[in-house]
Motif scaffolding. Sequence first.
Motif, PDB file in Angstrom:
ATOM      1  N   THR A  32      36.750 -71.941   2.127  1.00  0.00           N
ATOM      2  CA  THR A  32      35.360 -71.986   2.586  1.00  0.00           C
ATOM      3  C   THR A  32      35.248 -70.856   3.704  1.00  0.00           C
ATOM      4  OG1 THR A  32      36.212 -73.857   3.807  1.00  0.00           O
ATOM      5  CG2 THR A  32      35.123 -74.444   1.589  1.00  0.00           C
ATOM      6  N   GLY A  33      36.275 -70.289   3.842  1.00  0.00           N
ATOM      7  CA  GLY A  33      36.288 -69.513   5.429  1.00  0.00           C
ATOM      8  C   GLY A  33      35.457 -68.146   5.042  1.00  0.00           C
ATOM      9  N   LYS A  34      35.601 -67.219   6.095  1.00  0.00           N
ATOM     10  CA  LYS A  34      35.060 -65.983   6.015  1.00  0.00           C
ATOM     11  C   LYS A  34      36.191 -65.019   5.748  1.00  0.00           C
ATOM     12  CE  LYS A  34      30.643 -66.470   7.468  1.00  0.00           C
ATOM     13  NZ  LYS A  34      30.510 -67.871   7.218  1.00  0.00           N
ATOM     14  N   PRO A  35      36.296 -64.308   4.619  1.00  0.00           N
ATOM     15  CA  PRO A  35      37.431 -63.623   4.062  1.00  0.00           C
ATOM     16  C   PRO A  35      37.202 -62.338   4.835  1.00  0.00           C
ATOM     17  CG  PRO A  35      36.037 -63.743   2.097  1.00  0.00           C
ATOM     18  CD  PRO A  35      35.434 -64.739   3.304  1.00  0.00           C
ATOM     19  N   LEU A  36      35.834 -61.957   5.157  1.00  0.00           N
ATOM     20  CA  LEU A  36      35.653 -60.400   5.668  1.00  0.00           C
ATOM     21  C   LEU A  36      34.776 -60.564   6.697  1.00  0.00           C
ATOM     22  CD1 LEU A  36      36.220 -57.435   5.046  1.00  0.00           C
ATOM     23  CD2 LEU A  36      34.258 -57.225   3.846  1.00  0.00           C
ATOM     24  N   SER A  37      35.272 -59.849   7.874  1.00  0.00           N
ATOM     25  CA  SER A  37      34.304 -59.586   8.996  1.00  0.00           C
ATOM     26  C   SER A  37      34.338 -58.174   9.419  1.00  0.00           C
ATOM     27  CB  SER A  37      34.692 -60.594  10.038  1.00  0.00           C
ATOM     28  OG  SER A  37      34.166 -60.254  11.416  1.00  0.00           O
ATOM     29  N   VAL A  38      33.098 -57.584   9.532  1.00  0.00           N
ATOM     30  CA  VAL A  38      33.144 -56.210  10.145  1.00  0.00           C
ATOM     31  C   VAL A  38      32.104 -56.360  11.389  1.00  0.00           C
ATOM     32  CG1 VAL A  38      31.946 -53.864   9.510  1.00  0.00           C
ATOM     33  CG2 VAL A  38      33.154 -55.312   7.787  1.00  0.00           C
ATOM     34  N   THR A  39      32.607 -55.961  12.486  1.00  0.00           N
ATOM     35  CA  THR A  39      32.294 -55.779  13.671  1.00  0.00           C
ATOM     36  C   THR A  39      31.876 -54.467  14.357  1.00  0.00           C
ATOM     37  OG1 THR A  39      33.312 -58.034  14.098  1.00  0.00           O
ATOM     38  CG2 THR A  39      32.287 -56.899  16.168  1.00  0.00           C
ATOM     39  N   LYS A  40      30.694 -53.838  14.694  1.00  0.00           N
ATOM     40  CA  LYS A  40      30.377 -52.736  15.384  1.00  0.00           C
ATOM     41  C   LYS A  40      31.175 -51.562  14.610  1.00  0.00           C
ATOM     42  CE  LYS A  40      28.406 -55.185  19.402  1.00  0.00           C
ATOM     43  NZ  LYS A  40      28.513 -55.102  20.831  1.00  0.00           N
ATOM     44  N   VAL A  41      31.084 -51.477  13.597  1.00  0.00           N
ATOM     45  CA  VAL A  41      32.092 -50.446  12.920  1.00  0.00           C
ATOM     46  C   VAL A  41      31.463 -49.104  13.154  1.00  0.00           C
ATOM     47  CG1 VAL A  41      32.990 -49.195  10.905  1.00  0.00           C
ATOM     48  CG2 VAL A  41      33.462 -51.657  11.560  1.00  0.00           C
ATOM     49  N   ARG A  42      31.805 -47.962  13.402  1.00  0.00           N
ATOM     50  CA  ARG A  42      31.041 -46.942  13.713  1.00  0.00           C
ATOM     51  C   ARG A  42      31.957 -45.420  13.111  1.00  0.00           C
ATOM     52  NH1 ARG A  42      27.240 -44.418  16.905  1.00  0.00           N
ATOM     53  NH2 ARG A  42      27.515 -42.352  17.716  1.00  0.00           N
ATOM     54  N   LYS A  43      31.205 -44.735  12.490  1.00  0.00           N
ATOM     55  CA  LYS A  43      32.117 -43.663  11.991  1.00  0.00           C
ATOM     56  C   LYS A  43      31.172 -42.231  12.021  1.00  0.00           C
ATOM     57  CE  LYS A  43      35.067 -41.049  10.163  1.00  0.00           C
ATOM     58  NZ  LYS A  43      36.420 -40.857  10.886  1.00  0.00           N
ATOM     59  N   THR A  44      31.726 -41.166  12.774  1.00  0.00           N
ATOM     60  CA  THR A  44      30.766 -40.048  12.786  1.00  0.00           C
ATOM     61  C   THR A  44      31.567 -38.803  12.272  1.00  0.00           C
ATOM     62  OG1 THR A  44      31.962 -39.686  15.023  1.00  0.00           O
ATOM     63  CG2 THR A  44      29.715 -40.795  15.069  1.00  0.00           C
ATOM     64  N   TYR A  45      31.050 -38.007  11.925  1.00  0.00           N
ATOM     65  CA  TYR A  45      31.752 -36.548  11.541  1.00  0.00           C
ATOM     66  C   TYR A  45      30.788 -35.458  12.218  1.00  0.00           C
ATOM     67  CZ  TYR A  45      33.382 -39.336   7.579  1.00  0.00           C
ATOM     68  OH  TYR A  45      33.993 -40.076   6.632  1.00  0.00           O
ATOM     69  N   GLY A  46      31.566 -34.846  13.260  1.00  0.00           N
ATOM     70  CA  GLY A  46      30.833 -34.112  14.357  1.00  0.00           C
ATOM     71  C   GLY A  46      29.644 -34.711  14.975  1.00  0.00           C
ATOM     72  N   VAL A  47      28.703 -33.792  14.739  1.00  0.00           N
ATOM     73  CA  VAL A  47      27.361 -34.613  15.444  1.00  0.00           C
ATOM     74  C   VAL A  47      26.455 -35.405  14.455  1.00  0.00           C
ATOM     75  CG1 VAL A  47      27.034 -32.473  16.579  1.00  0.00           C
ATOM     76  CG2 VAL A  47      25.972 -32.543  14.661  1.00  0.00           C
ATOM     77  N   MET A  48      27.069 -35.652  13.210  1.00  0.00           N
ATOM     78  CA  MET A  48      26.433 -36.518  12.191  1.00  0.00           C
ATOM     79  C   MET A  48      27.111 -37.893  12.293  1.00  0.00           C
ATOM     80  SD  MET A  48      25.924 -36.586   8.118  1.00  0.00           S
ATOM     81  CE  MET A  48      27.615 -37.290   8.008  1.00  0.00           C
ATOM     82  N   THR A  49      26.219 -39.076  12.559  1.00  0.00           N
ATOM     83  CA  THR A  49      26.606 -40.493  12.583  1.00  0.00           C
ATOM     84  C   THR A  49      26.507 -41.135  11.200  1.00  0.00           C
ATOM     85  OG1 THR A  49      26.129 -40.843  14.740  1.00  0.00           O
ATOM     86  CG2 THR A  49      26.266 -42.712  13.502  1.00  0.00           C
ATOM     87  N   ALA A  50      27.348 -41.032  10.462  1.00  0.00           N
ATOM     88  CA  ALA A  50      27.624 -41.645   9.051  1.00  0.00           C
ATOM     89  C   ALA A  50      27.438 -43.322   8.959  1.00  0.00           C
ATOM     90  CB  ALA A  50      28.710 -41.384   8.372  1.00  0.00           C
ATOM     91  N   VAL A  51      27.899 -43.929   9.914  1.00  0.00           N
ATOM     92  CA  VAL A  51      27.713 -45.441   9.976  1.00  0.00           C
ATOM     93  C   VAL A  51      27.464 -45.729  11.574  1.00  0.00           C
ATOM     94  CG1 VAL A  51      28.977 -47.644   9.535  1.00  0.00           C
ATOM     95  CG2 VAL A  51      29.118 -45.826   7.989  1.00  0.00           C
ATOM     96  N   ASP A  52      26.729 -46.483  11.885  1.00  0.00           N
ATOM     97  CA  ASP A  52      26.285 -46.485  13.405  1.00  0.00           C
ATOM     98  C   ASP A  52      26.339 -48.244  13.811  1.00  0.00           C
ATOM     99  OD1 ASP A  52      25.500 -46.229  15.681  1.00  0.00           O
ATOM    100  OD2 ASP A  52      23.382 -45.742  15.314  1.00  0.00           O
TER     101      ASP A  52
END
Length: 380
Positions: free
Chosen positions: A23-43
């Motif tokens: 009954t728990g939370k198997p997955l938690s994503v917190t403020k994940v960010r990914k950039t490629y140069g000047v492009m922000t893929a995930v903000d």
Amino acid sequence: MSELHVMSTQQSPSIPLSAGTGTGKPLSVTKVRKTYGVMTAVDEISMEIGAGEFVTFLGSSGSGKTTTLMMIAGFVEPDSGSIVVGGRDVTRLAPQKRGLGFVFQQYLLFPHMTVGENIAFPLQLRGVPKAEIRRRVGETLEIAGLAGFARRRPRELSGGQQQRVALCRALVYRPPVILMDEPLGALDKKLRDQLQTEIKRIQQELGLTVIYVTHDQEEALVLSDRIAVMRDGRIDQFDTPRELFERPCTPFVADFLGAANFLPGKVEDSTAEHVVVRLDTGGVLRARAQDVTAGTRVRVAVQPGRLTPVAPEAGFCTGIVESVTYVGTLVRVTVLPEGGTSSTVVRLEVPAGRAPYVGDRIGLSADPGDVSVFAAGTEG
């Protein structure tokens, strides 16, 4: 790539195939960010996914859905933020140390191995006893409707059967989370529909936690417990299919999930029970209560399937039918509203036996509960 797929899904063989979900939370994503140069893929996206949930990342190309999935899997390293699976921080762990299952769009089966050997391979890497491997492979094939296929080669299978084998290989040791990257994208519509049913059945039967990536709105609505609608590396709305379709938070969600009609107007009255909008075309449209005040310029959004053709004097809008397109059980109709501009077209979908004819003058009606109101200038 095939070896990488198998290694990335390794898990302790002590976890039974029929393990419960908890009954728990198997997955938690917190403020994940990914950039490629000047492009922000995930903000800096965040989400909590519960045990046994089927969650879909839905968006167009470049929205960040696949990059997010790859960061969860470990194939892409985030610039910042954290990813926690089952209470364990896996943000910087290699894919093979995360214990997650992964199903790609490409089947990635070993052509020189039988179906049974393909499914058994990750268990062999973990040193599972032969008798236990046979039991698990047989049980998994049975669940996937492939009993009797163990001795066949991948080339002897249809595309749908090969994709089910790839799914079997990912769930044979019951990972805590299974990741699927557009696994049905290469299949024809009829086969996709069949496999959607199979995937949902298996997920519910085993209580699996699944994160699924697609750009197909219908597929997301059919499969998901919740959908994260993504745009420009962010989540516009993360909600159940019904809430997304019937209570969109942004114009983008309303349009992306159902190609909503948008009509400009001004709020005449706003109470705890309803909103009344005077459309620019002259008609008055009643909507469910929403956070807008009288005098505000707005756009109202109504899905094509929630509009009803009525007598001209009975609708909130009157117009001339421009086109009628037969698409099986439904007919798609476009109407040019009276009092609108030449670019203002309203689309509706009606049962095949109730469609108007080109040139008809009709009214349009909608239940207030099916009408969303957005302040003019709202992003999206």
